[in-house]
Write a protein that holds these residues in place. Structure first.
Motif, PDB file in Angstrom:
ATOM      1  N   PHE A 156      -3.526   0.993  -3.737  1.00  0.00           N
ATOM      2  CA  PHE A 156      -2.939  -0.668  -3.618  1.00  0.00           C
ATOM      3  C   PHE A 156      -2.381  -0.505  -4.968  1.00  0.00           C
ATOM      4  O   PHE A 156      -2.599  -0.345  -5.913  1.00  0.00           O
ATOM      5  CB  PHE A 156      -4.084  -1.290  -3.908  1.00  0.00           C
ATOM      6  CG  PHE A 156      -5.177  -1.331  -2.638  1.00  0.00           C
ATOM      7  CD1 PHE A 156      -4.797  -1.245  -1.232  1.00  0.00           C
ATOM      8  CD2 PHE A 156      -6.534  -1.361  -2.669  1.00  0.00           C
ATOM      9  CE1 PHE A 156      -5.585  -0.929  -0.016  1.00  0.00           C
ATOM     10  CE2 PHE A 156      -7.231  -1.286  -1.622  1.00  0.00           C
ATOM     11  CZ  PHE A 156      -6.887  -1.278  -0.391  1.00  0.00           C
ATOM     12  N   ASN A 215      -7.586   3.294  -3.427  1.00  0.00           N
ATOM     13  CA  ASN A 215      -8.262   2.935  -2.390  1.00  0.00           C
ATOM     14  C   ASN A 215      -9.520   4.009  -1.656  1.00  0.00           C
ATOM     15  O   ASN A 215     -10.617   3.766  -2.069  1.00  0.00           O
ATOM     16  CB  ASN A 215      -7.399   2.185  -1.248  1.00  0.00           C
ATOM     17  CG  ASN A 215      -8.025   1.926  -0.028  1.00  0.00           C
ATOM     18  OD1 ASN A 215      -9.293   1.682  -0.026  1.00  0.00           O
ATOM     19  ND2 ASN A 215      -7.511   2.118   1.173  1.00  0.00           N
ATOM     20  N   GLU A 262       0.816  -1.240   0.074  1.00  0.00           N
ATOM     21  CA  GLU A 262      -0.030   0.125   0.009  1.00  0.00           C
ATOM     22  C   GLU A 262       0.914   1.377   0.228  1.00  0.00           C
ATOM     23  O   GLU A 262       1.760   1.190   0.780  1.00  0.00           O
ATOM     24  CB  GLU A 262      -1.054   0.002   1.317  1.00  0.00           C
ATOM     25  CG  GLU A 262      -1.968  -1.108   1.239  1.00  0.00           C
ATOM     26  CD  GLU A 262      -3.127  -0.987   2.139  1.00  0.00           C
ATOM     27  OE1 GLU A 262      -3.639   0.220   2.359  1.00  0.00           O
ATOM     28  OE2 GLU A 262      -3.270  -1.947   3.071  1.00  0.00           O
ATOM     29  N   GLU A 266      -4.835   7.318  -1.341  1.00  0.00           N
ATOM     30  CA  GLU A 266      -4.266   6.042  -0.786  1.00  0.00           C
ATOM     31  C   GLU A 266      -4.429   4.835  -2.136  1.00  0.00           C
ATOM     32  O   GLU A 266      -5.422   4.807  -2.440  1.00  0.00           O
ATOM     33  CB  GLU A 266      -4.582   5.564   0.441  1.00  0.00           C
ATOM     34  CG  GLU A 266      -4.785   6.512   1.602  1.00  0.00           C
ATOM     35  CD  GLU A 266      -5.232   6.013   2.825  1.00  0.00           C
ATOM     36  OE1 GLU A 266      -5.727   4.712   2.981  1.00  0.00           O
ATOM     37  OE2 GLU A 266      -5.424   6.888   3.827  1.00  0.00           O
TER      38      GLU A 266
END
Length: 390
Positions: free
Chosen positions: A262, A272, A193, A260
């Motif tokens: 992935f 995300n 992540e 954010e």
């Protein structure tokens, strides 16, 4: 009078909804320009109350409190999404600049609307579906329409790991399923992540900070460490920054947007979720970049030129969390020993009460070697105990 001059005029007022640690660090950045920030939160003993004399006690979820606070401000911004946007819509109609715009904030506050926004704008994200409540989720699983495992997210009010549940088994359906309207998405097979903080001003200028890699506490489901630079290829980093810029331009937001992401096992980047404000994934910038995320947010909402986002050195940020089993007046054990570590910068938020896994501060460790910085950060995390009592 030029806009850049007007922000230093005594009658120019910038308001912030929220007086926690993000408001505190925003006010500290504003103090470098002798720019007063006016903050609204329920108690002036909160972190921002220590650094700003312009603190109003009130509820940022209450229409009247938000409206009355904002009506004499030229610019309003936030340090938390969960604010009364009805009041912000009215203030915007009356000529107050609100960043992020309340219409965009309404989307971001609802994780279901967020996902629909990405789908409508062809922004890559994990497959998802919305459900009215947990009983509908159970029914979908029983009918074979929703295979296990999956990630469930409450549509509203999720924060710092709350409102997220990973459902892997039928037992989890009974024990871990969250109540109320939710969004269900496929459980992505992740390589890692990462997050990119990107800024945009009213002139349309955008600037992204280098991507960071996030490591999560498995028990609390919140960020434990951040590593910058992220251990990704130059190609992936360029794609991540470009995707973050695409997202903030799609929203048309002025200010910061924490994106954010992935990175899946096949090398694909998926959005995300986002936060339209300074964010935990940008705290290291105070000590490791030419411009901190907090100064950058101010530059963006005031339509000033955006600052350089170059790193001065590699860095690791460690969140300083309340120890499990401790609730009460805060005490920092072994802080003196930790202060001896070269390159370690401590930012304590001033919260008087500790709770298990509560964010009580963060430390950023800068070093010419990321590997050495990681070692120092892990030592500090193990050594420093945030407990109750003395």
């Amino acid at each position: 009078m030029a806009y850049q001059d007007s922000i230093l005029h005594p009658d120019f007022k910038v308001g912030v909804l929220g007086g926690g640690q993000l408001g505190k660090m925003m006010a500290q950045a504003a103090n470098n320009w002798h720019l007063p920030l006016f903050l609204l939160d329920t108690d002036n003993s909160f972190p921002a109350g220590r650094v700003s004399p312009f603190f109003t006690e009130g509820n940022f979820k209450d229409y009247d409190d938000v409206y009355n606070f904002g009506k004499d401000k030229q610019v309003l911004t936030i340090e938390i999404e969960h604010v009364n946007t009805e009041a912000l819509h009215q203030l915007e109609k009356e000529g107050v600049k609100v960043h992020p715009a309340p219409a965009k904030l309404d989307i971001i506050k609802d994780k279901g609307l967020q996902k629909q926004f990405y789908a409508a704008h062809n922004i890559p994200t994990a497959p998802f579906r919305l459900y009215k409540d947990e009983s509908e989720v159970k029914q979908a699983v029983a009918l074979g329409e929703r295979p296990l495992p999956f990630v469930q997210k409450s549509r509203t009010a999720g924060y710092d790991g709350r409102g997220v549940s990973i459902i892997r088994s039928k037992a989890d359906l009974e024990e871990k399923l969250l109540p109320g309207p939710c969004m269900i998405e496929d459980l992505v097979e992740m390589d890692k992540e990462i997050a990119v903080i990107v800024a945009r001003n009213e002139s349309g200028q955008t600037q992204a900070f280098p991507a960071v890699e996030m490591a999560f506490n498995p028990e609390a489901n919140l960020v434990e460490f951040l590593f910058c630079p992220a251990n990704i290829s130059k190609e992936v980093e360029a794609k991540a920054e470009a995707l973050a810029a695409e997202v903030i331009n799609a929203y048309g937001i002025c200010g910061l947007l924490a994106v954010e992401l992935f990175l899946d096992k096949e090398g694909n980047l998926l959005v995300n979720e986002v936060a339209p404000r300074p964010h935990n994934s940008g705290h290291h910038t105070i000590d490791s970049c030419y411009t901190s995320q907090f100064e950058q947010h101010l530059r963006a909402i005031l339509n000033l030129p955006l600052g350089s986002t170059k790193m001065k050195s590699p860095s690791v940020m460690v969140n300083l969390l309340g120890a499990p089993g401790h609730t009460g007046p805060v005490h920092y054990k072994h802080l003196e020993e930790c202060l001896k570590i070269e390159g370690a910068h401590f930012h304590l938020y001033g919260k008087s009460t500790t709770k298990p896994f509560r964010k009580m501060g963060h430390a950023t460790i800068v070093d010419e070697s990321l590997e050495r910085a990681v070692g120092k950060a892990r030592w500090i995390q193990e050594k420093l105990e945030i407990v109750s009592g003395s």
